[in-house]
Design an enzyme around this catalytic site. Structure first.
Site, mmCIF file in Angstrom:
data_model
loop_
_atom_site.group_PDB
_atom_site.id
_atom_site.type_symbol
_atom_site.label_atom_id
_atom_site.label_comp_id
_atom_site.label_asym_id
_atom_site.label_seq_id
_atom_site.Cartn_x
_atom_site.Cartn_y
_atom_site.Cartn_z
ATOM 1 N N GLU A 31 0.862 -1.180 0.000
ATOM 2 C CA GLU A 31 0.000 0.000 0.000
ATOM 3 C C GLU A 31 0.901 1.233 0.000
ATOM 4 O O GLU A 31 1.774 1.357 0.867
ATOM 5 C CB GLU A 31 -0.899 -0.003 1.234
ATOM 6 C CG GLU A 31 -1.919 1.114 1.244
ATOM 7 C CD GLU A 31 -2.835 1.056 2.457
ATOM 8 O OE1 GLU A 31 -3.643 1.989 2.629
ATOM 9 O OE2 GLU A 31 -2.724 0.095 3.237
ATOM 10 N N ARG A 258 6.157 -12.609 9.469
ATOM 11 C CA ARG A 258 6.681 -11.283 9.178
ATOM 12 C C ARG A 258 7.973 -11.059 9.959
ATOM 13 O O ARG A 258 8.258 -11.745 10.940
ATOM 14 C CB ARG A 258 5.658 -10.211 9.520
ATOM 15 C CG ARG A 258 5.408 -10.017 10.997
ATOM 16 C CD ARG A 258 4.302 -9.005 11.249
ATOM 17 N NE ARG A 258 4.603 -7.735 10.599
ATOM 18 C CZ ARG A 258 3.710 -6.764 10.475
ATOM 19 N NH1 ARG A 258 2.484 -6.919 10.921
ATOM 20 N NH2 ARG A 258 4.037 -5.625 9.906
ATOM 21 N N LYS A 268 3.966 1.260 10.358
ATOM 22 C CA LYS A 268 3.909 2.454 9.516
ATOM 23 C C LYS A 268 3.401 3.655 10.299
ATOM 24 O O LYS A 268 3.855 4.783 10.100
ATOM 25 C CB LYS A 268 3.009 2.199 8.308
ATOM 26 C CG LYS A 268 3.663 1.381 7.209
ATOM 27 C CD LYS A 268 2.744 1.299 6.005
ATOM 28 C CE LYS A 268 3.392 0.508 4.884
ATOM 29 N NZ LYS A 268 2.493 0.401 3.709
#
Length: 751
Positions: A31, A258, A268
């Protein structure tokens, strides 16, 4: 490609062998709402790497479905990161927004099938209707709207007739589904915002769970690889594709763990806060884990890819030690960069019996590096040395210049101290020295033995530079917020001095400043008039002693680590190299642990003794290279309270799951104080690991009952809270619960 295949490549090969797919197509679908970080580097390496290994291709697709947070600068940063890491995507960059028209058609089709409806509940009621882990949800009354009404409302939503949040489009699946993601998930929401590519055409935007799987299908993706946080979303992924009856071949989702690194945040939201509130100097601040930040600091693409390969691809989340990333860049630069002399804190030395000037021809690389290159190093009677390379009252073991101890100037002469000049405050401002004219490096006929050589620069020809010394941005292993920031993460030295060839000849952009670390010419602020260098990493991990009183360089004992006087790691002897190869080959140790053990005779001897008692090479090696090594820094083996057999016994108790790894550290600390056997310590303190679900389940149930707010957040998609419940359970059992059993039970109860 390595013969040892990770589970993702095993899946790919099985799909190829069965004829499920003819060609492999993957995608990297970030994104564009922030700069990519080291976690994205792992995903890039996996997706592009798998496509490369199986002669397929990987698409770069921007998942641009939220116009309120996205920007073209993030798109460019993502493209740049992929290319810098050495990968190329197939064709043009793709965007989910390219498919908005087709996605909308599929949404209309689901409505016509009675599989989707426009809901007008407010957000709070919608959350309440979702139910709980143990109770089914309640379907909205608006689910009874007719197909015609739903199509009309959806079209009006698209055209912008309603306010944000007034309506949503939901899939009609199962409000009692155990997987709460399947309880009529949202497919579209209203957003009155300008889209950076689509403009103002749309007032509704697809949710990730609807747009992602269909974008994969449009592009012919075979393997949709994502992180574990999307594991529960896989059911929606399959439902959308299956319900629409899309023709094969179709994509399937596969999850991997992850990347988590200690002393680092990769959220983020938190990174954006650091940038926007100016706690750091932009997205490319060298202290950030962003690819732009690592790149500006001086990390190489090879070091990052090697790091990603070294940590592997796992199915369970874990935290990687940031020292492993730092090891990767050291390992990469060690054989690449020239060695030069730089003085960060200059102390003037006047050699009273030297007249004139001369130049020394000094090599850029040590003998064990198969690279050639030399430079001329000017010399005159006035030079500068590092301030802490002189000690008026040296501690025991100090090997550099003192009033009574001579030292060699690297590639030059031996000097001795004759006089110390101080200012009114007692600060040393200058050393008056004398050199031995027959001691020139390479042709020394004096027979004088000195304990070390130090770096220096010529006063007349050296160049002033700015050095930015970066340290870890956070001061604790598991940072949470701004209160955990390290106030000493950046130190700017404006009057450092470097030998002239670095500036005039520019042999490279990265250097090892001897005995200081690896440095990089800042790609933005560097000019010939005002050179600026960023510290990439030190020559060794400086954080191993952070919990102890800070030592000065002069207080370190020489036996702590075998390092040459110029700071380069000393080449291994034949016997050390043989041990290293045995450790990494037969014993399967990672190279960092193997290097520590092979170079230290005390540690390798202790390791061999422990291994003779319990053949568990990796577990024993990790304990010896970390915990035992810490004890042996200040002691001899004979001074230890414990012995190798006890360490072997401790490891066996972990291997047998009698105790957890966390408890093992507690037991070790007690062993180092008392010398008691680990079994006795475990028995006396009641530390036996709890693995019985019947004992653990009531504790988990109690924690869930007391934390319903977090349960709801977990149901709403915040899967990170799984770690909260696991942590609370371990805390409630004093760390004695088996972490694997706890993870399984918590995951089951939260489904």
């Amino acid at each position: 490609m390595s013969e040892h295949k990770d589970f993702l490549r095993t899946i790919v090969e099985k799909d190829l062998d069965s004829g499920k797919y003819k060609n492999i197509i993957t995608r990297f679908p970030p994104e564009p709402n922030g700069f990519p970080h080291i976690g994205h580097a792992k995903s890039i390496a996996i997706n592009f790497g798998i496509a490369r290994d199986y002669n397929g291709h990987c698409n770069l697709r921007m998942d641009d479905t939220n116009p309120t947070t996205e920007d073209t600068k993030y798109v460019e940063a993502l493209k740049d990161a992929v290319q810098w890491l050495g990968f190329e995507w197939k064709g043009d960059v793709r965007y989910t927004s390219d498919y908005f028209d087709k996605l909308y058609e599929w949404a209309q089709e689901l409505v016509k099938m009675g599989k989707a409806y426009v809901d007008s509940l407010d957000e709070e009621t919608m959350r309440e209707y979702r139910g709980t882990i143990t109770e089914p949800g309640k379907r909205s009354k608006y689910a009874e709207r007719s197909v015609e009404e739903n199509l009309d409302l959806l079209e009006r939503m698209k055209n912008g007739e309603f306010k944000d949040g007034e309506h949503v489009l939901r899939a009609k699946i199962d409000m009692s589904a155990p997987n709460m993601k399947m309880r009529d998930p949202l497919m579209y929401r209203i957003r009155h915002a300008h889209h950076y590519r689509a403009g103002d055409k749309w007032a509704i935007y697809p949710m990730y769970d609807f747009g992602h799987c269909l974008s994969d299908y449009i592009e012919g993706v075979t393997h949709s690889i994502c992180t574990l946080e999307f594991e529960n979303n896989r059911d929606i992924y399959d439902w959308v594709i299956n319900t629409l009856g899309l023709e094969p071949p179709r994509p399937y989702q596969h999850e991997f763990a992850r990347l988590g690194i200690n002393y680092t945040v990769m959220s983020k939201r938190k990174l954006l806060e650091l940038v926007n509130e100016k706690y750091v100097n932009g997205w490319d601040d060298p202290r950030l884990p962003t690819i732009a930040g690592l790149r500006r600091r001086g990390y190489t693409p090879e070091s990052i890819l090697n790091f990603c390969e070294s940590i592997g691809i796992a199915k369970a989340n874990s935290t990687v030690d940031v020292a492993q990333l730092e090891f990767a860049i050291r390992d990469d630069l060690n054989t690449k960069v020239p060695r030069v002399m730089c003085v960060l804190e200059p102390l003037k030395v006047t050699i009273e019996n030297y007249e004139g000037t001369e130049e020394f021809d000094a090599p850029y690389y040590p003998e064990d590096i198969p690279k050639e290159g030399t430079r001329a190093v000017p010399f005159s009677k006035e030079i500068y040395i590092e301030r802490d390379d002189f000690s008026e009252n040296p501690p025991k073991g100090y090997n550099r210049l003192t009033p009574d101890q001579a030292v060699r100037l690297r590639s030059a002469y031996i000097i001795t101290c004759k006089e110390i000049i101080k200012d009114a405050n007692g600060e040393i401002t200058e050393i008056i020295a004398e050199y031995n004219p027959d001691s020139k490096s390479g042709s020394d006929t004096t027979g004088i033995k000195v304990k070390s050589a130090i770096q220096w620069v010529d006063a007349a020809s050296s160049k002033k530079i700015e050095v930015r010394v970066y340290d870890r941005l956070y001061s604790c292993e598991n940072p949470d917020g701004l209160e955990d920031l390290n106030p000493d993460s950046l130190k700017v030295i404006r009057d450092a001095l470097i030998e002239p060839a670095v500036i005039t000849d520019k042999p490279d952009e990265r250097f090892q400043f001897e005995r200081q670390g690896y440095f990089y010419a800042d790609p933005i602020d560097y000019t010939d008039k005002n050179p600026v260098f960023n510290k990439i990493v030190g020559l060794k991990d400086s954080w191993g002693k952070k919990d102890k009183p800070k030592e000065t360089r002069t207080e370190r004992k020489p036996q702590e680590k075998k390092v040459q006087i110029d700071g380069e790691v000393e080449p291994m002897t034949e016997s050390e190299q043989a041990l290293f190869e045995k450790y990494t080959g037969k014993f399967k140790l990672n190279s960092m642990v193997a290097d520590i053990l092979a170079r230290d005779e005390k540690l390798s001897s202790f390791y061999a003794d422990a291994l003779a008692v319990n053949n568990s090479p990796v577990s024993i090696a990790n304990l010896v290279a970390n915990e035992v090594a810490r004890e042996l820094k200040e002691k001899e083996i004979s001074d230890l309270k414990f012995n190798a057999s006890q360490i072997a016994e401790l490891v066996k108790m972990v291997d047998d799951e009698t105790i957890s790894s966390k408890i093992a550290k507690e037991v070790f600390e007690e062993m180092s104080k008392s010398g008691d056997n680990p079994a006795k310590i475990v028995e006396d303190k009641g530390l036996v690991q709890i693995s019985d679900p019947a004992v653990i389940e009531p504790i988990i149930d109690d924690i869930i009952a007391k934390n319903q707010d977090n349960v709801e957040k977990f149901k709403a998609g915040n899967t990170k809270l799984l770690g909260f419940f696991v942590g609370q359970t371990l805390k409630a059992t004093g760390g004695k619960a088996n972490p694997q059993v706890v993870n399984q039970l918590v995951a089951q109860k939260l489904k």
